[in-house]
Design a protein around this motif. Structure first.
Motif, PDB file in Angstrom:
ATOM      1  N   GLY A  76      10.003 -17.834  48.365  1.00  0.00           N
ATOM      2  CA  GLY A  76      10.032 -17.333  46.990  1.00  0.00           C
ATOM      3  C   GLY A  76      11.076 -18.078  46.190  1.00  0.00           C
ATOM      4  N   PRO A  77      11.252 -17.718  44.909  1.00  0.00           N
ATOM      5  CA  PRO A  77      12.211 -18.436  44.067  1.00  0.00           C
ATOM      6  C   PRO A  77      13.635 -18.363  44.621  1.00  0.00           C
ATOM      7  N   LEU A  78      13.962 -17.282  45.336  1.00  0.00           N
ATOM      8  CA  LEU A  78      15.323 -17.179  45.868  1.00  0.00           C
ATOM      9  C   LEU A  78      15.470 -17.859  47.221  1.00  0.00           C
ATOM     10  N   ALA A  79      14.374 -18.097  47.868  1.00  0.00           N
ATOM     11  CA  ALA A  79      14.411 -18.770  49.170  1.00  0.00           C
ATOM     12  C   ALA A  79      13.196 -19.683  49.270  1.00  0.00           C
ATOM     13  N   PRO A  80      13.247 -20.831  48.588  1.00  0.00           N
ATOM     14  CA  PRO A  80      12.081 -21.721  48.572  1.00  0.00           C
ATOM     15  C   PRO A  80      12.025 -22.602  49.816  1.00  0.00           C
ATOM     16  N   TYR A  81      10.913 -23.300  49.950  1.00  0.00           N
ATOM     17  CA  TYR A  81      10.813 -24.298  51.008  1.00  0.00           C
ATOM     18  C   TYR A  81      11.027 -25.669  50.368  1.00  0.00           C
ATOM     19  N   PHE A  82      11.884 -26.476  50.983  1.00  0.00           N
ATOM     20  CA  PHE A  82      12.127 -27.818  50.432  1.00  0.00           C
ATOM     21  C   PHE A  82      11.120 -28.786  51.054  1.00  0.00           C
ATOM     22  N   ALA A  83      10.034 -28.994  50.302  1.00  0.00           N
ATOM     23  CA  ALA A  83       8.952 -29.830  50.835  1.00  0.00           C
ATOM     24  C   ALA A  83       9.252 -31.307  50.575  1.00  0.00           C
ATOM     25  N   LYS A  84       9.052 -32.104  51.629  1.00  0.00           N
ATOM     26  CA  LYS A  84       9.279 -33.551  51.489  1.00  0.00           C
ATOM     27  C   LYS A  84       8.098 -34.161  50.722  1.00  0.00           C
ATOM     28  N   VAL A  85       8.419 -35.029  49.776  1.00  0.00           N
ATOM     29  CA  VAL A  85       7.343 -35.709  49.039  1.00  0.00           C
ATOM     30  C   VAL A  85       6.853 -36.852  49.916  1.00  0.00           C
ATOM     31  N   LYS A  86       5.572 -36.763  50.322  1.00  0.00           N
ATOM     32  CA  LYS A  86       5.023 -37.752  51.258  1.00  0.00           C
ATOM     33  C   LYS A  86       4.646 -39.032  50.528  1.00  0.00           C
ATOM     34  N   SER A  87       3.986 -38.845  49.383  1.00  0.00           N
ATOM     35  CA  SER A  87       3.615 -40.041  48.613  1.00  0.00           C
ATOM     36  C   SER A  87       3.310 -39.672  47.170  1.00  0.00           C
ATOM     37  N   VAL A  88       3.349 -40.667  46.307  1.00  0.00           N
ATOM     38  CA  VAL A  88       2.973 -40.442  44.905  1.00  0.00           C
ATOM     39  C   VAL A  88       2.004 -41.544  44.481  1.00  0.00           C
ATOM     40  N   LYS A  89       1.170 -41.205  43.517  1.00  0.00           N
ATOM     41  CA  LYS A  89       0.252 -42.223  42.992  1.00  0.00           C
ATOM     42  C   LYS A  89       0.178 -42.060  41.484  1.00  0.00           C
ATOM     43  N   ARG A  90       0.406 -43.135  40.768  1.00  0.00           N
ATOM     44  CA  ARG A  90       0.309 -43.065  39.306  1.00  0.00           C
ATOM     45  C   ARG A  90      -1.152 -43.286  38.915  1.00  0.00           C
ATOM     46  N   VAL A  91      -1.670 -42.314  38.175  1.00  0.00           N
ATOM     47  CA  VAL A  91      -3.073 -42.390  37.780  1.00  0.00           C
ATOM     48  C   VAL A  91      -3.205 -43.292  36.567  1.00  0.00           C
ATOM     49  N   PHE A 140      20.392 -23.099  47.640  1.00  0.00           N
ATOM     50  CA  PHE A 140      19.575 -22.448  48.651  1.00  0.00           C
ATOM     51  C   PHE A 140      19.722 -23.312  49.893  1.00  0.00           C
ATOM     52  N   SER A 141      19.422 -22.731  51.035  1.00  0.00           N
ATOM     53  CA  SER A 141      19.492 -23.555  52.229  1.00  0.00           C
ATOM     54  C   SER A 141      18.291 -24.504  52.222  1.00  0.00           C
ATOM     55  N   ARG A 142      18.561 -25.787  52.272  1.00  0.00           N
ATOM     56  CA  ARG A 142      17.467 -26.774  52.254  1.00  0.00           C
ATOM     57  C   ARG A 142      16.711 -26.760  53.577  1.00  0.00           C
ATOM     58  N   ASP A 143      17.335 -26.152  54.598  1.00  0.00           N
ATOM     59  CA  ASP A 143      16.678 -26.138  55.904  1.00  0.00           C
ATOM     60  C   ASP A 143      15.954 -24.818  56.165  1.00  0.00           C
ATOM     61  N   HIS A 144      15.899 -23.972  55.147  1.00  0.00           N
ATOM     62  CA  HIS A 144      15.322 -22.641  55.350  1.00  0.00           C
ATOM     63  C   HIS A 144      13.834 -22.740  55.740  1.00  0.00           C
ATOM     64  N   VAL A 145      13.520 -22.164  56.893  1.00  0.00           N
ATOM     65  CA  VAL A 145      12.116 -22.128  57.321  1.00  0.00           C
ATOM     66  C   VAL A 145      11.775 -20.683  57.651  1.00  0.00           C
ATOM     67  N   ASP A 146      10.705 -20.196  57.023  1.00  0.00           N
ATOM     68  CA  ASP A 146      10.303 -18.815  57.247  1.00  0.00           C
ATOM     69  C   ASP A 146       9.169 -18.782  58.273  1.00  0.00           C
ATOM     70  N   GLY A 147       9.326 -17.891  59.254  1.00  0.00           N
ATOM     71  CA  GLY A 147       8.343 -17.815  60.349  1.00  0.00           C
ATOM     72  C   GLY A 147       6.945 -17.520  59.847  1.00  0.00           C
ATOM     73  N   ARG A 148       6.850 -16.731  58.758  1.00  0.00           N
ATOM     74  CA  ARG A 148       5.529 -16.365  58.243  1.00  0.00           C
ATOM     75  C   ARG A 148       5.091 -17.266  57.094  1.00  0.00           C
ATOM     76  N   GLY A 149       5.939 -18.221  56.792  1.00  0.00           N
ATOM     77  CA  GLY A 149       5.590 -19.155  55.706  1.00  0.00           C
ATOM     78  C   GLY A 149       5.674 -18.521  54.339  1.00  0.00           C
ATOM     79  N   SER A 150       6.412 -17.395  54.239  1.00  0.00           N
ATOM     80  CA  SER A 150       6.514 -16.799  52.898  1.00  0.00           C
ATOM     81  C   SER A 150       7.849 -17.186  52.265  1.00  0.00           C
TER      82      SER A 150
END
Ligand code: FMN
Length: 764
Positions: free
Chosen positions: A367-382, A355-365
């Motif tokens: 789906g599985p065929l065109a997902p948004y590649f969200a950057k992981v900002k941080s993680v915390k081990r509980v 999928f295009s990793r740079d895909h940005v949808d104007g309406r923020g919608s």
């Protein structure tokens, strides 16, 4: 022509030719003026009609008259045979059978449309007109056979693919048994136009339906389901159906979707033609599924044949007659054609281009065929690093994505299979993972060109215990007869017990199967087509966008368990996410493909004036972190009265797996969360769970529910916790001042569910 030798010769020639010219003009002129203009277009029309098979060619006419002569001969011989062999007593004998065969030949000849004696409006049609009519009728009949008006619908309501797999088998068996791939149609309910569920289009429907959530319809059925429930009258009159329900009796709304669908089918006038089976995960689905599939295919075909005056459909004949094993699942035909690219053509196809990793949808919608590649900002081990289970909190950056969400929503993650497992499978098959292909049609979510490695890593489910249809294909791919026979035996009726032990309990993944059957070497394209699709995994959002601006948080517990055979299994998605968490901790930039799954019902009430009771042990507490922050946000902006908020949370040990301790403690201290009750199950000899904590406050909870119209939300394990909590709520209503009877408590809770005042988000 002889050479001219004198002037006389020349004069003589002119005279002769003038006479010929006059004669030609006398005959040729009228011919050219009157006959040709009529004859030529007629000849042209005849030629076109012959080419279009609208009229027979002279050759065909000659063949027809020869055939008619032969049929007349057969008719006479048939009559003769009948009179010769029918005994006077009428006793059925072998020779009577022969005589009947002769009679049927006679009948067939007598019924044959008579070319010369068609009648229209009392006037017999003869010759070419009748012939033309007959040819047209034959052509229409052929077209109808190729693409019949009436079809059989095989539909499925499926969230995780089980019902879909079963429907595929039913579809293949019907197509195989009736000898036409055009008669059965396979579709998810949402792809069915509800208005075509009529006797003239789909007089027969066989459907397989599962539930998800808390008795909710799967995504691929939700819109059809809503439309169907709105329908009234007898709109399905004339439709005949049979249904297989899939469910899990651990859920309080067991079989909710198949039962509702059946009920609605009947109330809309559809008629049941075969056992509406219910297969329960608790008992194992196999036995019921196999029994229903066999009977349903037969019943549907029988009805279809009767309705359409078709004959044939031999269900028994298939299913491994040749192999000597009875009850084998159908060997599904290959649907998709693969085209392999040369190394040069495949050069541009790099990993990550699924999928295009740079895909940005104007309406923020997304789906599985065109997902948004969200950057992981941080993680915390509980949980501590050396603890037996791992819980991880992850924060995603949504800035620039246009995604909006509400607390209570979920989102889908597209996971990857373990690189180690994919590598081992590729080397077992001797395949070059970088080889690329395109497909003749869309296959699951694969976007082509795609490499074999990407297909196996990103799109194919390699770890679920293989279904019988997959094992059938794998059996056919065995080089050794002994291994093939062993696999076939296991998926046949006789191998039921082996299948239960080796597959359902043993839970082998694809590599385990290859190791047990080393001559099994399927083609890569067979594997890619036959393996189930790698399903997206869903997680509840644990943040509130009004408080955690531009971010979305969630928590997950890394799945690891041992099968009865002692195999250690790792959850595909959570293991992958935990590896990504390690990369983030090492300072790497990591992005994950996501898409939102908004929740319709599991939403914080719009007003905060009513009390809220939240029950969520383990990671089930996630949405309540979002709810509580959202509630605090609303409280800070509103002057209205605020209802009490209660949270029942449970974990093993406060020093080990206490999720979101800081958030809830702080909210509680600020009186933004009024009551915070925690069940630490392993801090004492006796196990303590959320329902025990509810018991401690039963009088108060009863009052909140009955007098203050409190909302109740439950999230988490559907197998035990949700059932125990439901039971506790019933007890609370019975012991309250209202002193309800168990049955009125049950119906009170049902009414609360219907009114959206008791909402659950549970999973198994
Ligand atoms: C998240 C989740 C929720 C479920 N909810 C219900 C339910 O409310 N009632 C029920 O009878 N079965 C429920 N089930 C069981 C499914 O109906 C059953 O596992 C079925 O085989 C799944 O079919 P599918 O793979 O085609 O979706 C649930 C399963 C899951 C994973």
């Amino acid at each position: 022509m002889a050479p001219l030798s004198s002037v006389d010769d020349f004069v003589d020639l002119v005279k002769r030719n003038t006479l010929a010219s006059v004669l030609c003009a006398l005959v040729g002129f009228p011919l050219a003026c009157f006959v040709l203009p009529i004859a030529a277009p007629l000849a042209l029309v005849y030629y076109v009609l012959v080419q279009q098979n609208m009229v027979p060619s002279p050759l065909a006419l000659q063949r027809q008259s020869a055939a008619k002569a032969a049929e007349t001969k057969v008719e006479e011989e048939g009559k003769k045979a009948g009179s010769d062999t029918t005994p006077a007593s009428g006793v059925k004998t072998e020779s009577e059978g022969k005589a009947k065969a002769g009679a049927s030949v006679v009948g067939k000849v007598a019924q044959r449309p008579q070319v010369e004696s068609s009648v229209e409006g009392g006037r017999p049609l003869t010759g070419g007109v009748a012939l033309l009519r007959r040819m047209r009728e034959q052509k229409a009949a052929q077209a109808k056979r190729d693409n019949p008006d009436k079809k059989i619908l095989v539909a499925y309501a499926s969230q995780t693919g089980t019902a879909h797999e079963i429907a595929k088998v039913v579809h293949a068996q019907i197509a195989e048994s009736c000898g036409s791939a055009k008669i059965p149609v396979l579709a998810a309910f949402n792809d069915v136009d509800i208005d075509t569920l009529r006797a003239d289009k789909f007089p027969l429907v066989a459907f397989v339906a599962a539930s998800t959530g808390d008795g909710d319809p799967p995504d691929n059925t939700a819109s059809f389901y809503a439309k169907m429930l709105r329908k009234s009258d007898d709109e399905f009159k004339g439709v005949k159906y049979t249904c297989l329900g899939l469910g899990d009796s651990n859920y309080t709304r067991f079989m909710a979707v198949p039962r509702n669908m059946r009920k609605k089918f009947q109330s809309l006038g559809a008629e049941n033609i075969y056992w509406d089976a219910e297969a329960d995960e608790v008992d194992g689905l196999e036995e019921t599924v196999d029994k229903w599939t066999e009977g349903a295919v037969k019943a549907v075909l029988k009805e279809y044949n009767a309705l359409t005056n078709r004959s044939g459909g031999n269900v028994e004949a298939k299913g491994g007659k040749d192999s000597g094993f009875l009850g084998l699942p159908a060997l599904l035909p290959r649907r998709v054609q693969f085209t392999w690219l040369s190394a040069k053509e495949g050069e541009g196809v790099k990993k990550g281009l699924r999928f295009s990793r740079d895909h940005v949808d104007g309406r923020g919608s997304y789906g599985p065929l065109a997902p948004y590649f969200a950057k992981v900002k941080s993680v915390k081990r509980v949980t501590p690093a050396d603890y037996e289970k791992q819980i991880i909190h992850m924060e995603l950056c949504l800035e620039g994505s246009n995604i909006s969400y509400k607390p209570g929503d979920a989102f889908g993650v597209l996971p990857e299979n373990s690189a180690d497992l994919v590598g081992k499978i590729l080397s077992y098959l001797g395949e070059d993972g970088s080889k690329c292909f395109t497909t003749s049609e869309q296959l699951n979510s694969i976007q082509t060109p795609c490499s074999i490695k990407d297909a196996l890593s990103l799109h194919c489910d390699l770890t679920s215990p293989p279904k019988k249809t997959l094992l059938r294909m794998l059996a056919e791919s065995c080089g050794e007869e002994k291994e093939k026979a062993s696999l076939l035996e296991m998926i046949s009726t006789a191998g039921k017990e082996r299948y239960r032990k080796e597959i359902l309990e043993g839970q082998p993944n694809l590599l385990d199967i290859f190791q047990a059957y080393p001559s099994c070497k399927p083609h890569a394209e067979d594997l890619i087509e036959f393996l189930p699709a790698l399903a997206p995994r869903e997680y509840s959002v644990s943040s509130a966008s009004q408080v955690h601006t531009g971010e979305m948080h969630f928590a997950f517990s890394v799945v690891e368990y041992e099968t009865v055979k002692g195999r250690v299994r790792h959850g595909v998605a959570t293991t992958w996410l935990s590896k990504l968490a390690e990369e983030v901790e090492q300072g790497k930039t990591v992005r994950i493909p996501i898409f939102m799954r908004p929740s319709k019902e599991f939403q914080h009430p719009e007003s905060i004036s009513k009390p809220i009771i939240m029950i969520g042990p383990g990671t089930g507490v996630s949405p309540f972190r979002g709810f509580s922050h959202y509630r605090s946000f609303l409280q800070s902006r509103s002057k209205q009265d605020v209802g009490e908020s209660w949270l029942f949370y449970g974990c093993r040990d406060r020093t080990k797996d206490f999720l979101y301790e800081e958030d809830f403690t702080e909210l509680h201290e600020k009186s933004l969360l009024n009551h915070y009750e925690i069940a630490f199950s392993r801090e004492q000899a006796e196990k303590v769970y959320v329902q025990h904590k509810m018991q401690d406050h039963q009088e108060k909870l009863g009052k909140l529910i009955l007098e203050k119209e409190a909302y109740v939300f439950v999230c988490g394990d559907g197998l035990h916790m949700a059932k125990d909590v439901h039971k506790k709520l019933e007890d609370i209503l019975c012991t309250s001042d209202a002193a309800m009877t168990p049955s009125s408590a049950k119906s009170y809770l049902q009414d609360m569910q219907k009114g959206g005042r008791y909402v659950r988000d549970i999973w198994s």
